[in-house]
Every structure is written in C-alpha cells, then in structure tokens.
Write an enzyme that holds these catalytic residues in place. Structure first.
Site, PDB file in Angstrom:
ATOM      1  N   TRP A   1       2.733   2.635   2.245  1.00 39.67           N
ATOM      2  CA  TRP A   1       2.736   3.900   3.309  1.00 39.67           C
ATOM      3  C   TRP A   1       4.070   3.212   3.743  1.00 39.67           C
ATOM      4  CZ3 TRP A   1       0.991   9.162   3.324  1.00 39.67           C
ATOM      5  CH2 TRP A   1      -0.076   8.900   3.219  1.00 39.67           C
TER       6      TRP A   1
ATOM      7  N   TYR B   1       1.119  -1.530   0.398  1.00 38.57           N
ATOM      8  CA  TYR B   1       0.270  -0.133   0.074  1.00 38.57           C
ATOM      9  C   TYR B   1       0.947   1.028   0.223  1.00 38.57           C
ATOM     10  CZ  TYR B   1      -4.377   2.241   0.504  1.00 38.57           C
ATOM     11  OH  TYR B   1      -5.699   3.349   0.015  1.00 38.57           O
TER      12      TYR B   1
END
Length: 764
Positions: free
Chosen positions: A119, A117
């Site tokens: 992050w 994802y």
C-alpha cells in the site's frame, strides 16, 4: 534562490489510493492539495498530504543503539526501547549489504523474510512491494508471504467452491448500475460502507459507488443491512437494519436456508444442475446427523435477529430478484471461511446466480472498484523476477513463524514448516498496524538478528527496527499512477524535492545491488525515467489511444476511451448458468461445490467439507463474555488508509483528546459511567489501551468499535503488556488463524471490557 513568495507555483497531479489530486508547490514546499475536478465525490484524505514535512519524518539513515551494542559484543536492549544513531548513507548501506551477505552465506536465503504490504504508493514503478521482491530475487530469493489481511479466508475458500481466484470473482459482482435495473432486494452482511469505497489499490480517478447506490435506491432497490453498525449502509439508502451479534453471520444464513428448505421454496432444479454436495449439506441443515435443526429459532438464539424476521426474509429473497453481498470484514473472524461458503450456498438455493443483478457479490463498498462498472485496464508493473526459494507463510502467521522456527503447521491441504528467520527486511508496510495481538508480535519481533526498514515516517515498525532508511513519499519522485481496476492514468511528476536525506526505494536498492554484485540484474541499466518510459511503452502496445510519452507527461492525466482494449469485467457465472457443460467451473466437479471432497479429505475439524456453524473462540454467546462482555470490532478508519497519514489533518480532526475514538452504545456507556468525550480504558487478557469515547445509538448494545491505524505507543517502550496510549486496537485482538484451511487473521473475534479511565488508579 528566490523567496517562496516569489517562486512561480508548480502544478502537478498525483494519484493516491484514495483518489487523484492536483498539487501546488513552490520553493520546495507543498502549498495546496485540491481534488481532481473530474472526481464527483473526492475523498477528504487528500488534505493530509500537506503533512509531508512532518516532525515524524525520518530525515537521515538511523541505526539502533541496541543493534550496534550487540555487534560490539555488549548486551542488547529490547527493540523499541533504544535510541537511534544517525549515520551517513554510504556507511549504513555498507552495513546493510554486509548483513544481507552474512545471513545469506551463513543461513541461506530462506532465513530472510522480506515483508511488504503493497500500500505504500499508488505508483506503478515506485511500488514498494515490487521493488523489494525484485531486489531480493536478484540476491537468490527470500521467504515470502501469501494472501493478505483483507480477505485471506475468502482468498482460500473461493477457489475450492467456485474454481476461480477470489480477485477474479470480484469482477463477477454485478455492476451497481445493473443492480439498479434488475435487483429488488440487496441483503448485505457487513453493510456497504462508503468510507471503504473511497479507497482502491493503485488509486481511482472517480469515486462512483455513492451515486450508483443512490440510483439503485431511487429505482426501487431495497437494502437490508445485517451488521452491528447501522452506519455500515448510508442513511440515504433507507436500509432496514438487522443488528446482528458479531461472528454469527453464518448462523443467520443457515436459518434462512433452513426456511427455504423445509418450506420447499428453494430452487431444486438449480441446485441439482449447477451444484454438487448438496445432499450432505441437506442432512446437516435439518439436523439429521447431529439432532439440531438449523432453523430460524436456532439462528435467532445465536444472532439476536427475531425468528419471525428470519423466516419472512427467506421468503422475500425468493419472491423477487435478490442479491446477497458479504463484506470483507465478515471473514476476518474465527472460521471466516464459513460465511463466504454459506453465502454461495444460500444464493444457489435461491437460484439466481448468473442472472442480471442476482446471486451474490463479495465486497461492495470494500474498495471503490467492486461493482462500479468502470472498464478495466491492464496496467504494467515492475517485473518481479522469479523467487528461487520455495518458503512461505500465510501473511497473518508472522508471529507464529518468528516464535516457533522449525514447527509444523497446516495450510490449505499442505503441511509446512516455519523457517528460522534471521533477518527481516520490511518495505512499504507497518505490521505494528495490521497484525493482531501486538504484545505477542513485540515478543516475536525480538527474535531476528536484524530488522531493516524503509520508511518516510517514524512509525511503530520503524521504532522497532534496527536500521531505518529514510524513504521518499510519492510527492518526492516521478511515477505513473493508475490501477488495473480503473481507467485513469496519471503522470505523477515530482512536486517537491526529497525531504532531508530521503531516497526512493529504487535508488536504495540500486546502491545495495551495486555493493552485492547484482546491479545490472536489478536495474537492467535503466534509470527511474527510463523505467517509466518502458512501462508506458508496454501500455501503449494494448492501448492505442495513449499519446506519446512526452505529451502525456506534460498533460498530466489520460482517461482511457471506453472503446479501447480495456478488458471488461468477466462473466464467468453468467456463462456457466447459460451453458454449464460448455462452460464448467474449474472445480473438481465442474460445478459449485456446496460440498467439497477435497476439503473433506483434509480432515480439518475447524473447516469440514461443507458450510457449518462453528462457535467462535470469543463471542457474546460464549463463556468468556462473563469476564469481557463487549465485542470489539476494529474496522477501517474513515479518515485515513490503514495507518497511512495518521498524522494528517483528516485523521487528527477525528481524534478525541488526541486518542482514537471508540464507538459505544448509550446503554453500555451509561452502565459504565462513561460519557461522550471521556477517556476510557479498553482491556482484555491480551492488552490494554486508551481511547476516547464516542457514544452513538448507531451501534447495537454489547458491541464497541475502535478503528485500526492509531500508532502503537506503549507507556513502557519494548515491554509487552504495557498500557498502549493512543488507541491501537491490535493490542487487544486475537492472533489466531481463521482455520487450518486459510490461516487468515481473525481480528474481529475479540471480547473486551471498557471502563472510564482514572489515571490516578493506573500503575501502567
């Protein structure tokens, strides 16, 4: 080796998604974290970095006993319920390489789902998503995901309506300094939450949004906050609060549009010149075809906002320069495409799109860069290479994919088939944080043959994996920190050595690439520092104010000059307004598509060819509210980024009895015998979790808020439906696509009941 007390402290900088910090370390330990002095409003989350050597750290490679049993022909235990066995690196990497090769040879690369994802780190090189995608592409590709959990519905609808990507549209948001100079009224759906503006993908040097909003308020800009939560706009902005039933934003916008239409206050010339499809919408608005006028009285009954206030607000919007802002959270709901489409339509009727400080903006306060006016810098990243596999899913449909291999589904005009996934490889993400209906995901998670995870900490995803490879944090490696939405570059020199046996993703993938015969293709013969110099050299080609790499690496921080080649925010809509024929939009009509022939031809009942009100699957006006009378919103926490550093000090200080805090209105609390600080049970048909009650009048009646990011900790590990013990709202949220158009997450469409928790009455 000298004792820690005698070792001279080392000072380095690091870039995080929530800001720049100066680190002090000595003797292999992190001693202090201080905000960079150039940041006027630093985030407190930085203090949580001190928990880098936490008991939750994964210190050695681990393999699930259940996976080993299955490989030896014994009955396999459910993922999440089994213990782990530590293994030396060489042995576990041999097993990972062998498993990747087995699945590729037996089922093909489509059978590998590589999830990440993005992050995990603010660094340009040690960006987990880029590392994983590059590695998988050297192996022949993988099934990927598209869109995201933040703004998937907006990501798909905006290109149809405006002809540009949603990400580029974020740069269309008028600078907040421009708002201060020109805007009389900001109508914001979902508020402008400063807690979210402390975050920026890739990091930000200076947090500017708070001061920019203060300046706008001082210069006479008025704010109207349409949200169930008063605190979605800072108290110092003295915003008018219009409490709104969740998921009814589109209905309110339709009520405003109806008033403008029947009172002939809308900008007919703008609509005729710059839009297409209004004639269809103008039949829907007064109810010509369905017999239901979308007037203020109709909107009031759905939203809870008084009809008189709706009519007055419509007149205020056209009386002076106004701007409509819509938060990301509003579109994370059933039919989440509609509020964005309707906001563009309402702004077109007002007629101020493309004027300074007028029109619409999407995402003020969602992240720190939107509207902050900082010149953009094109940051280089690790080349991802080409994925030869054309297999993908919308990111929020992972449970559907795992549970229904071979099934067909619709997405944005295409008919696709869910692949048969045999191996999941996850790096830099935590689906047991961001996915909905975790009990359903838990069942889906049992289907693949193998799940491999890189993780610094023992998250729920790691707990439910087969092989866990200990990864470094950004504090334990060298990198370049900087975002393309910012103008600060940071030399992220390693502050401490790797904890335990942790390795960075690049080292792990390099060793796997060696075993699988693609080492040269993956590494190109470069070490970590070679790659940093390569990326820095690419940046210097377009930014001549950058010093030599060694100078930069020593000084630690570089701020790009305002006159450098940083590209300014685009002004697509301004150019379109001024010369619509010379600068048409990239839509089929070249105009703003209030009505879309393309979407109409898709034939989706849940997303027709113009903006409409569609009743959500769960909401306070529906039948399900009889059984579960509270609407649950699961927003971004103020004390961490998603689930990152949940174990850190800022996150832990906000807990109640070690549980995530649930905000509840005083009247709703009283009716249930709940007092501030009580442990409560939150439940619906999908799941149950515990939380700590925080009673507040900043929240409208009928709504509760439980932030995302608490660990997923079921009382019976691996068993769907078990009581969740830490306050993870996604055991309650609904795993259903926003519509067949975007298939985005609809977490904010969720009804629950809350009661005071009695441990003696709970069989778990």
């Amino acid at each position: 080796m000298k004792p820690v007390s005698e070792t001279p402290p080392q000072r380095t900088f690091t870039m995080t998604h929530w800001g720049v910090y100066e680190l002090e370390s000595a003797g292999g330990r992190l001693l202090d974290v201080r905000p960079w002095r150039g940041d006027p409003a630093p985030s407190p989350i930085g203090r949580s970095l001190l928990a880098v050597d936490h008991p939750r750290r994964v210190r050695a490679p681990r393999v699930s006993r259940g996976w080993l049993d299955a490989r030896e022909g014994r009955r396999r235990a459910r993922r999440g319920s089994t213990e782990f066995v530590e293994m030396p690196w060489h042995e576990v990497l041999d097993r990972v390489a062998s498993e990747l090769d087995r699945v590729r040879q037996t089922w093909g690369n489509t059978a590998i789902y590589a999830g990440s994802y993005g992050w995990a780190s603010a660094g340009r090189f040690h960006h987990a998503q880029s590392q994983m995608h590059r590695f998988m592409n050297t192996l022949g590709g993988y099934t990927r995901s598209v869109n995201n959990y933040s703004f998937a519905a907006a990501d798909v609808i905006v290109p149809h309506v405006l002809g540009c990507s949603y990400r580029s549209l974020q740069d269309e948001a008028p600078d907040l300094a421009e708002v201060a100079r020109h805007t009389a009224l900001v109508l914001t759906f979902g508020g402008i939450p400063l807690k979210n503006a402390q975050i920026e993908p890739g990091g930000q040097g200076r947090h500017l949004v708070r001061d920019l909003l203060r300046t706008a308020h001082r210069q006479g800009c008025r704010f109207v906050n349409v949200s169930p939560l008063r605190d979605d706009v800072a108290a110092e902005l003295e915003a008018e609060w219009l409490p709104l039933r969740p998921n009814t934003d589109t209905a309110l916008m339709l009520g405003l549009a109806h008033t403008l239409y029947v009172e002939k206050r809308y900008d007919r010339a703008f609509v005729q010149t710059y839009t297409t499809g209004f004639e269809r919408f103008s039949r829907y608005l007064p109810g010509t075809d369905d017999g239901q006028p979308k007037d203020a009285a109709w909107a009031a009954a759905l939203t809870g906002v008084p009809a008189a206030r709706i009519r007055a607000l419509a007149r205020e919007l056209v009386a002076a320069r106004s701007l409509i802002n819509v938060s990301w959270s509003v579109q994370r709901a059933d039919h989440g495409e509609q509020p964005y489409w309707m906001a563009i339509t309402l702004a077109a009727m007002i007629g101020q799109i493309g004027l300074p400080g007028g029109g619409f903006a999407f995402g003020y306060g969602a992240v720190g860069s939107i509207g902050n006016g900082v010149p953009r810098v094109r940051m280089p990243s690790l080349p991802g290479l080409r994925n030869p596999v054309d297999s993908y899913i919308p990111v929020a449909r992972i449970s559907d994919m795992l549970l229904n291999p071979g099934s067909r589904f619709a997405y944005n005009g295409r008919n696709l088939v869910y692949p048969d996934i045999r191996l999941v490889y996850w790096v830099g993400g935590n689906p047991f944080h961001h996915h909905q209906d975790l009990n359903r995901l838990l069942e889906a998670w049992q289907r693949p043959e193998t799940i491999i995870v890189h993780e610094p900490f023992m998250t729920a995803t790691a707990q439910h994996a087969d092989i866990v490879l200990p990864a470094t944090t950004p504090l334990e490696r060298n990198d370049l920190g900087g975002a393309s939405q910012d103008n600060v570059l940071v030399a992220m020199r390693r502050a401490i050595p790797p904890v335990g046996q942790a390795r960075d993703d690049y080292a792990i993938f390099s060793d796997l690439a060696q075993r699988l015969g693609v080492h040269e293709a993956f590494t190109e013969g470069r070490s970590e520092m070679d790659w940093l110099r390569y990326l820095y050299a690419r940046l210097r080609v377009t930014h001549d104010d950058l010093p030599e790499f060694d100078v930069f690496w020593t000084q630690g921080i570089h701020e790009f000059a305002a006159t450098s080649s940083a590209h300014p925010p685009c002004r697509l809509l301004r150019a379109f307004r001024e010369q619509p024929l010379e600068h048409p939009l990239a839509t089929p009509s070249g105009r703003i598509e209030i009505g879309s022939d393309v979407i109409e031809l898709y034939g989706y009942a849940d997303c027709p060819g113009h903006p409409v009100w569609l009743e959500p699957g769960e909401w306070l006006g529906g039948a399900e509210a009889v059984h579960h009378p509270l609407h649950l919103l699961s927003n971004q926490p103020a004390t961490r980024l998603h689930s990152q550093w949940e174990h850190g000090v800022t996150s832990q200080q906000d807990k109640i009895n070690g549980l995530e805090a649930l905000q509840i209105n005083p009247g709703d609390a009283r009716a249930r015998g709940v007092r501030d600080g009580d442990v409560v049970l939150v439940r619906n048909a999908r799941g149950r979790c515990l939380a700590g009650a925080r009673v507040t009048d900043a929240l409208m009646p009928g709504v509760v808020i439980l932030p995302t990011g608490a660990p997923f900790e079921p009382a019976a590990p691996g068993v769907p439906g078990s009581l969740e013990l830490r306050g993870n709202p996604n055991v309650l949220t609904r795993d259903h696509g926003t519509s067949q158009l975007a298939q985005g997450p609809s977490a904010q469409t969720c009804l629950v009941e809350v009661e005071r928790y009695d441990p003696a009455a709970d069989p778990r």
